[in-house]
Design an enzyme around this catalytic site. Sequence first.
Site, PDB file in Angstrom:
ATOM      1  N   HIS A 138       0.352  -6.348   7.243  1.00 61.72           N
ATOM      2  CA  HIS A 138       0.166  -6.775   5.856  1.00 61.72           C
ATOM      3  C   HIS A 138      -1.240  -6.539   5.326  1.00 61.72           C
ATOM      4  CE1 HIS A 138       0.992  -9.066   2.292  1.00 61.72           C
ATOM      5  NE2 HIS A 138       0.102 -10.001   2.591  1.00 61.72           N
ATOM      6  N   GLY A 158      -0.586 -15.071  -5.410  1.00 55.68           N
ATOM      7  CA  GLY A 158      -1.570 -15.447  -6.397  1.00 55.68           C
ATOM      8  C   GLY A 158      -2.999 -15.275  -5.934  1.00 55.68           C
ATOM      9  N   ARG A 201      -1.268 -17.888   9.011  1.00 56.46           N
ATOM     10  CA  ARG A 201      -0.355 -16.752   9.149  1.00 56.46           C
ATOM     11  C   ARG A 201      -0.184 -16.249  10.572  1.00 56.46           C
ATOM     12  NH1 ARG A 201      -1.514 -13.069   3.848  1.00 56.46           N
ATOM     13  NH2 ARG A 201      -0.354 -14.501   2.540  1.00 56.46           N
ATOM     14  N   GLU A 228      -0.434 -22.906  -0.647  1.00 54.97           N
ATOM     15  CA  GLU A 228       0.030 -21.907   0.320  1.00 54.97           C
ATOM     16  C   GLU A 228      -0.462 -22.284   1.707  1.00 54.97           C
ATOM     17  OE1 GLU A 228      -1.098 -17.991  -0.996  1.00 54.97           O
ATOM     18  OE2 GLU A 228       0.503 -17.954  -2.483  1.00 54.97           O
ATOM     19  N   ARG A 252      -7.189 -13.621   7.575  1.00 57.30           N
ATOM     20  CA  ARG A 252      -7.386 -13.942   6.154  1.00 57.30           C
ATOM     21  C   ARG A 252      -6.549 -15.145   5.732  1.00 57.30           C
ATOM     22  NH1 ARG A 252      -4.526 -12.167   1.122  1.00 57.30           N
ATOM     23  NH2 ARG A 252      -2.995 -11.269   2.529  1.00 57.30           N
ATOM     24  N   HIS A 262       2.122 -10.319   8.163  1.00 58.51           N
ATOM     25  CA  HIS A 262       2.696 -11.378   7.331  1.00 58.51           C
ATOM     26  C   HIS A 262       3.938 -11.889   8.037  1.00 58.51           C
ATOM     27  CE1 HIS A 262       4.310 -13.684   4.070  1.00 58.51           C
ATOM     28  NE2 HIS A 262       3.184 -13.510   3.418  1.00 58.51           N
TER      29      HIS A 262
HETATM   30  C1  FAD Z   1       3.384  -7.221  -0.897  1.00 61.81           C
HETATM   31  C2  FAD Z   1       1.983  -7.763  -0.930  1.00 61.81           C
HETATM   32  C3  FAD Z   1       1.740  -9.021  -1.442  1.00 61.81           C
HETATM   33  C4  FAD Z   1       0.438  -9.527  -1.478  1.00 61.81           C
HETATM   34  N1  FAD Z   1       0.216 -10.739  -2.058  1.00 61.81           N
HETATM   35  C5  FAD Z   1      -1.055 -11.180  -2.198  1.00 61.81           C
HETATM   36  C6  FAD Z   1      -1.331 -12.387  -2.894  1.00 61.81           C
HETATM   37  O1  FAD Z   1      -0.450 -13.039  -3.422  1.00 61.81           O
HETATM   38  N2  FAD Z   1      -2.644 -12.771  -2.990  1.00 61.81           N
HETATM   39  C7  FAD Z   1      -3.669 -12.061  -2.443  1.00 61.81           C
HETATM   40  O2  FAD Z   1      -4.833 -12.468  -2.561  1.00 61.81           O
HETATM   41  N3  FAD Z   1      -3.415 -10.913  -1.794  1.00 61.81           N
HETATM   42  C8  FAD Z   1      -2.154 -10.450  -1.663  1.00 61.81           C
HETATM   43  N4  FAD Z   1      -1.930  -9.279  -1.013  1.00 61.81           N
HETATM   44  C9  FAD Z   1      -3.070  -8.497  -0.528  1.00 61.81           C
HETATM   45  C10 FAD Z   1      -3.736  -7.831  -1.726  1.00 61.81           C
HETATM   46  O3  FAD Z   1      -2.726  -7.374  -2.593  1.00 61.81           O
HETATM   47  C11 FAD Z   1      -4.613  -6.660  -1.323  1.00 61.81           C
HETATM   48  O4  FAD Z   1      -5.496  -7.012  -0.313  1.00 61.81           O
HETATM   49  C12 FAD Z   1      -5.422  -6.202  -2.523  1.00 61.81           C
HETATM   50  O5  FAD Z   1      -4.561  -5.976  -3.606  1.00 61.81           O
HETATM   51  C13 FAD Z   1      -6.188  -4.941  -2.209  1.00 61.81           C
HETATM   52  O6  FAD Z   1      -6.672  -4.448  -3.421  1.00 61.81           O
HETATM   53  P1  FAD Z   1      -7.589  -3.162  -3.441  1.00 61.81           P
HETATM   54  O7  FAD Z   1      -7.949  -2.949  -4.858  1.00 61.81           O
HETATM   55  O8  FAD Z   1      -8.658  -3.300  -2.459  1.00 61.81           O
HETATM   56  O9  FAD Z   1      -6.641  -1.978  -2.904  1.00 61.81           O
HETATM   57  P2  FAD Z   1      -5.206  -1.509  -3.368  1.00 61.81           P
HETATM   58  O10 FAD Z   1      -4.617  -2.408  -4.376  1.00 61.81           O
HETATM   59  O11 FAD Z   1      -4.449  -1.259  -2.120  1.00 61.81           O
HETATM   60  O12 FAD Z   1      -5.506  -0.121  -4.091  1.00 61.81           O
HETATM   61  C14 FAD Z   1      -5.971   0.994  -3.362  1.00 61.81           C
HETATM   62  C15 FAD Z   1      -6.076   2.164  -4.312  1.00 61.81           C
HETATM   63  O13 FAD Z   1      -6.737   3.247  -3.654  1.00 61.81           O
HETATM   64  C16 FAD Z   1      -6.037   4.451  -3.898  1.00 61.81           C
HETATM   65  N5  FAD Z   1      -6.373   5.399  -2.824  1.00 61.81           N
HETATM   66  C17 FAD Z   1      -6.231   5.248  -1.489  1.00 61.81           C
HETATM   67  N6  FAD Z   1      -6.664   6.350  -0.845  1.00 61.81           N
HETATM   68  C18 FAD Z   1      -7.093   7.213  -1.800  1.00 61.81           C
HETATM   69  C19 FAD Z   1      -7.646   8.521  -1.759  1.00 61.81           C
HETATM   70  N7  FAD Z   1      -7.837   9.204  -0.616  1.00 61.81           N
HETATM   71  N8  FAD Z   1      -7.960   9.131  -2.928  1.00 61.81           N
HETATM   72  C20 FAD Z   1      -7.738   8.496  -4.107  1.00 61.81           C
HETATM   73  N9  FAD Z   1      -7.219   7.257  -4.210  1.00 61.81           N
HETATM   74  C21 FAD Z   1      -6.906   6.622  -3.061  1.00 61.81           C
HETATM   75  C22 FAD Z   1      -4.583   3.999  -3.944  1.00 61.81           C
HETATM   76  O14 FAD Z   1      -3.772   4.968  -4.535  1.00 61.81           O
HETATM   77  C23 FAD Z   1      -4.734   2.721  -4.763  1.00 61.81           C
HETATM   78  O15 FAD Z   1      -4.859   3.053  -6.133  1.00 61.81           O
HETATM   79  C24 FAD Z   1      -0.632  -8.759  -0.957  1.00 61.81           C
HETATM   80  C25 FAD Z   1      -0.388  -7.493  -0.434  1.00 61.81           C
HETATM   81  C26 FAD Z   1       0.901  -6.987  -0.430  1.00 61.81           C
HETATM   82  C27 FAD Z   1       1.146  -5.606   0.120  1.00 61.81           C
END
Ligand code: FAD
Length: 516
Positions: free
Chosen positions: A351, A66, A291, A131, A386, A246
């Site tokens: 993670h 969340g 964590r 959490e 984090r 994680h």
């Molecule tokens: C299984 C899991 C569970 C999690 N649960 C939680 C939670 O409950 N709460 C919480 O706060 N956080 C959680 N996290 C962490 C959180 O999800 C991430 O830190 C956060 O979603 C990152 O978001 P973002 O938009 O920065 O990047 P991301 O969501 O990782 O998106 C990155 C984007 O960049 C694109 N991209 C990458 N390189 C390129 C490129 N060269 N050219 C074009 N596009 C590119 C990818 O395709 C993607 O679309 C979790 C993570 C995971 C893996």
Amino acid sequence: MTDTLDRRRAAPERPLLPETVPFDFLVVGSGLAGIYAALQAAPHGRCLLLTKATLQVSNSAWAQGGIAAALDAEDNPDLHAGDTFRAGRGLCRPSAVEVLVREGPARVEEMLALGVPFERDPAGRPLLGLEGGHGRRRIVHAGGGATGDAVVRALLPRVAADDRITVWERARVGCLLTDGARCRGALVERGGRWAAVAARGVILATGGACGLYARTTNPGTTTGDGIAMAYRAGAAIADMEFVQFHPTAYALGRPAFLLSEALRGEGAQLWNVAGERFMARYDPAAELAPRDVVARAIHAEMLRTGADHVDLRVDALRPEVLPHFEALFARLRALGFDPNGQPIPVAPAAHFLMGGVMVDLQARTTLDGLFACGEVACTGVHGANRLASNSLLECLVFGHRAAAAAADVGPACGPPPQGEPVPCLEPDALRRVGDWMFADAGIIRDEGGLRRLGERLSTLPETAERTVAAVIAEAALDRRESRGAHFRADFPVEDPNLAVHFVRRRGEPTERQRWT
Ligand SMILES: Cc1cc2nc3c(=O)[nH]c(=O)nc-3n(C[C@H](O)[C@H](O)[C@H](O)COP(=O)(O)OP(=O)(O)OC[C@H]3O[C@@H](n4cnc5c(N)ncnc54)[C@H](O)[C@@H]3O)c2cc1C
């Protein structure tokens, strides 16, 4: 010679003068940070939102537990900040944490108004979960343990409905375009052809780099591309040694399916294979310890018992919280587990990357015209470790700020911008990197392992993945202490003199900075 051949194999030929497509804003990455930044930037100009995968694949869409925000009457931003600082082990940037915890509730309220189906109590208020590391109930969640998917699904129709936003899927940014002083766009490979995208504001939202590790909770697309391209373009990066593991990922799969922190928040217990509930031996908060503490405790118990996992027992959960984990339990059942009758084998997995492209409170990088938000950025909010559920919040708070700052940028008028795209590693080489990273830049590190890792990486062709893996190895070698998620077996205690951020610019010596 080998280098040249590998580059040709991995990247399509790029014409000298690719087609140039003009936009006001280029948002690279369609996770929560990118989607939200694009929605915020669109009222200020035409926006291109692109992803190298599809809109459904991102860490954001995989997020489970969340989003943290001080919404409860018993809670407040200062308490949230206190928990964030405690987890960050003296390295959180106070001003950035202030921004996070004070703007966080408004951003979450906005998500509610946009129709994100957060679970609610009978009075209609969001149900707040607990959490590890949080002293109060402050986690809004949705989709029975599929919060990220629920948030992304609620926002994507708004992107589709906004004709100021163009979306490109399967479009990989190979490098940023700069004119020496300012970022002016990027080179994008799409369907085997290159295009130059020109923009007055470029927002990096490419996520972290934990997909570089063999055991990871991240999708394979999370390979640190944005960090590599910003670093190559001359932007500063920071805190790269801090990789969060994680504690409880399903031990038998790749990517390692995550067993959310929220399960322990609601009473799930950790037992070793010898039948001992061990966490109280490591920390008074037992299963609710931060964590890094839980991950190292599990690692130690695995070594002690010679097993490749410990057990997560969810049968202690109260019946009324079970619906919150419906998506998780459905996935477990599909794997052949009866979550109420059987312990689930878990082990730590890479993670989250606390470090990244260094930004100020407005999400501005050190390169003009380039902004970064979400996991690719290092705002300093997470410090050395984090706090659970603070990263989706960071995507919203700093995605909002990145769009506002980009909207303030005027058109560029320097010399023609340039850039040279780097290819991706071949899958076999990437798998090797994953094993090397997990072994030598993993939960426990030491000088010998980190040097070995650096030598191994130096045998690979020049790619974004190699750049980022090498920077993590160098940063971990430089930090001769243990702090938060970074644990050095040869320097096992925290050094008060090292409560500083290691900031790197390509070709320059590492700088040590204190952030206020
Ligand atoms: C299984 C899991 C569970 C999690 N649960 C939680 C939670 O409950 N709460 C919480 O706060 N956080 C959680 N996290 C962490 C959180 O999800 C991430 O830190 C956060 O979603 C990152 O978001 P973002 O938009 O920065 O990047 P991301 O969501 O990782 O998106 C990155 C984007 O960049 C694109 N991209 C990458 N390189 C390129 C490129 N060269 N050219 C074009 N596009 C590119 C990818 O395709 C993607 O679309 C979790 C993570 C995971 C893996």
